[in-house]
Design an enzyme around this catalytic site. Sequence first.
Site, PDB file in Angstrom:
ATOM      1  N   ARG A 133       0.825  -1.211   0.000  1.00 32.05           N
ATOM      2  CA  ARG A 133       0.000   0.000   0.000  1.00 32.05           C
ATOM      3  C   ARG A 133       0.862   1.265   0.000  1.00 32.05           C
ATOM      4  O   ARG A 133       0.670   2.172  -0.801  1.00 32.05           O
ATOM      5  CB  ARG A 133      -0.926  -0.018   1.219  1.00 32.05           C
ATOM      6  CG  ARG A 133      -1.830   1.184   1.340  1.00 32.05           C
ATOM      7  CD  ARG A 133      -2.824   0.966   2.461  1.00 32.05           C
ATOM      8  NE  ARG A 133      -3.743  -0.124   2.162  1.00 32.05           N
ATOM      9  CZ  ARG A 133      -4.894   0.023   1.501  1.00 32.05           C
ATOM     10  NH1 ARG A 133      -5.278   1.219   1.112  1.00 32.05           N
ATOM     11  NH2 ARG A 133      -5.659  -1.007   1.248  1.00 32.05           N
TER      12      ARG A 133
ATOM     13  N   TYR B 170       2.167 -13.377 -10.333  1.00 31.33           N
ATOM     14  CA  TYR B 170       3.061 -12.273 -10.735  1.00 31.33           C
ATOM     15  C   TYR B 170       3.840 -12.597 -12.000  1.00 31.33           C
ATOM     16  O   TYR B 170       4.285 -11.699 -12.721  1.00 31.33           O
ATOM     17  CB  TYR B 170       4.012 -11.921  -9.583  1.00 31.33           C
ATOM     18  CG  TYR B 170       5.133 -12.907  -9.356  1.00 31.33           C
ATOM     19  CD1 TYR B 170       4.922 -14.090  -8.651  1.00 31.33           C
ATOM     20  CD2 TYR B 170       6.403 -12.673  -9.870  1.00 31.33           C
ATOM     21  CE1 TYR B 170       5.947 -15.005  -8.454  1.00 31.33           C
ATOM     22  CE2 TYR B 170       7.434 -13.580  -9.673  1.00 31.33           C
ATOM     23  CZ  TYR B 170       7.201 -14.742  -8.976  1.00 31.33           C
ATOM     24  OH  TYR B 170       8.212 -15.639  -8.792  1.00 31.33           O
TER      25      TYR B 170
ATOM     26  N   LYS C  92      13.331  -4.703   2.324  1.00 25.66           N
ATOM     27  CA  LYS C  92      14.344  -5.329   3.161  1.00 25.66           C
ATOM     28  C   LYS C  92      13.666  -6.295   4.138  1.00 25.66           C
ATOM     29  O   LYS C  92      12.474  -6.120   4.381  1.00 25.66           O
ATOM     30  CB  LYS C  92      15.180  -4.272   3.930  1.00 25.66           C
ATOM     31  CG  LYS C  92      14.320  -3.299   4.735  1.00 25.66           C
ATOM     32  CD  LYS C  92      14.173  -3.528   6.168  1.00 25.66           C
ATOM     33  CE  LYS C  92      13.307  -4.492   6.830  1.00 25.66           C
ATOM     34  NZ  LYS C  92      11.985  -4.160   7.219  1.00 25.66           N
TER      35      LYS C  92
HETATM   36  C1  SOE Z   1       7.508  -3.553  10.897  1.00 27.36           C
HETATM   37  O1  SOE Z   1       8.330  -3.784  11.939  1.00 27.36           O
HETATM   38  C2  SOE Z   1       7.999  -2.393  10.062  1.00 27.36           C
HETATM   39  O2  SOE Z   1       6.962  -2.116   9.194  1.00 27.36           O
HETATM   40  C3  SOE Z   1       9.217  -2.704   9.236  1.00 27.36           C
HETATM   41  O3  SOE Z   1       9.049  -3.797   8.387  1.00 27.36           O
HETATM   42  C4  SOE Z   1       9.642  -1.479   8.489  1.00 27.36           C
HETATM   43  O4  SOE Z   1      10.807  -1.719   7.757  1.00 27.36           O
HETATM   44  C5  SOE Z   1       9.831  -0.320   9.447  1.00 27.36           C
HETATM   45  O5  SOE Z   1      10.063   0.803   8.733  1.00 27.36           O
HETATM   46  C6  SOE Z   1       8.617  -0.110  10.290  1.00 27.36           C
HETATM   47  O6  SOE Z   1       8.239  -1.275  10.897  1.00 27.36           O
END
Ligand code: SOE
Length: 395
Positions: free
Chosen positions: A16, A57, A96
């Site tokens: 999203r 995909y 990541k």
């Molecule tokens: C969840 O812990 C999360 O959405 C991470 O995956 C993101 O990389 C981080 O920016 C915020 O928290």
Amino acid sequence: MRKIKTAVLGTGFMGRVHTEGIRRVGNVEVAAIAASSQEKARKFADELGVERSTGDYRTLLKDPEINAVHVCTPNALHFPMAKAALEAGKHVLCEKPLATSVEEAQQMVDLARAKNLANCTFHNLRYYPMVQHIRRMREAGELGDIYCVQGTYSQDWLLYDTDWNWRIDSSANGRSRAFADIGTHWCDMIEHVTGLRITSVCADLQTFHKTRKRPKGSIETFAGKMSKPEDYDVVPIDTEDYAAVLLRLGDRTRGAFTVSQVSAGRKNRLAIEIYGTKGSAAWDQEKPDELWLGQRNSPNQVIVKDPSLLHEKARSYADLPGGHSEGYDDTFKQVFRRFYRTVADRSAAVEYAQFVDGLRQLQILDKVLESSSKHAWADVPAPKLEPKSEQKAAR
Ligand code: SOE
């Protein structure tokens, strides 16, 4: 103007934010959405107004009109999806952690290089304007030589044993949770800002919840806090809630930080503190527009983001005048803008974290896990390949 066409793979929290962020870049169109089923993809595409959707995909990878893909799926799918996309000649921006192992990440680096395709590991948090300001202060020698770094990345969304998300399931997430999810962001930021490399780690990991209550339905990232699942299975947990890590960054610089997803009240607190021979800097993602600067012989300062007051080279990361906050969402725009510049012009400067930077974080993670299991220091290998990016100049 012919728009670059891109596809977003994944319809969770990241799918999203990526879809919305891509639309802030003028010359790029979100042409298609892929999810694990056609129904899921269509629902998301209807909500966000995307024409094309698919539950497979691979059909998008066959389309020569699609130039790039964003991989926003659970971690275990990053490698197969990014690999297939690179093989199909698509530029790839991947969330990541880049993969679930060093070996997979290395293959991704090699393949992107062989195909000469733009590749980005989404370490977006480096691109808050105030983080860039610290980086440029350090480059200009304003902090002096760095003695030590410290900090934390703390959240509370997995505090209770009823909190659930795909990240808790190691088959979807990989063998590390808190460190892979947020510890890698902290390490990436500290290396980027200081220009130093983490050379050894001594880590202690803890899983407070040895079992968790997995709801029978699926739960979106962070959304579990608002639901009260009554119908659940009790499942064993094999990924960490918390990590404490001591660091060596070369012969002289030292550091320490914690990572936690069970710290009540800390919503998304990525905090870095850098102490140099001339002065200090401290920044906290929960107050992104502020930067604390510490001095020994004059009063400390809290400076507020204002492009006219930022280091010249940090200025392009702030789009709004002082007093108009820029946050998490805006880091996406900053990365996408730079990524698509290199998609449009393959000779443009690379100003974002590449796959090689994602590989680097997996190498650190590997040593964190090794150190914790052996109760001993572990040396992190020096990178074989230096990124061809702006980061090289900083190191
Ligand atoms: C969840 O812990 C999360 O959405 C991470 O995956 C993101 O990389 C981080 O920016 C915020 O928290």
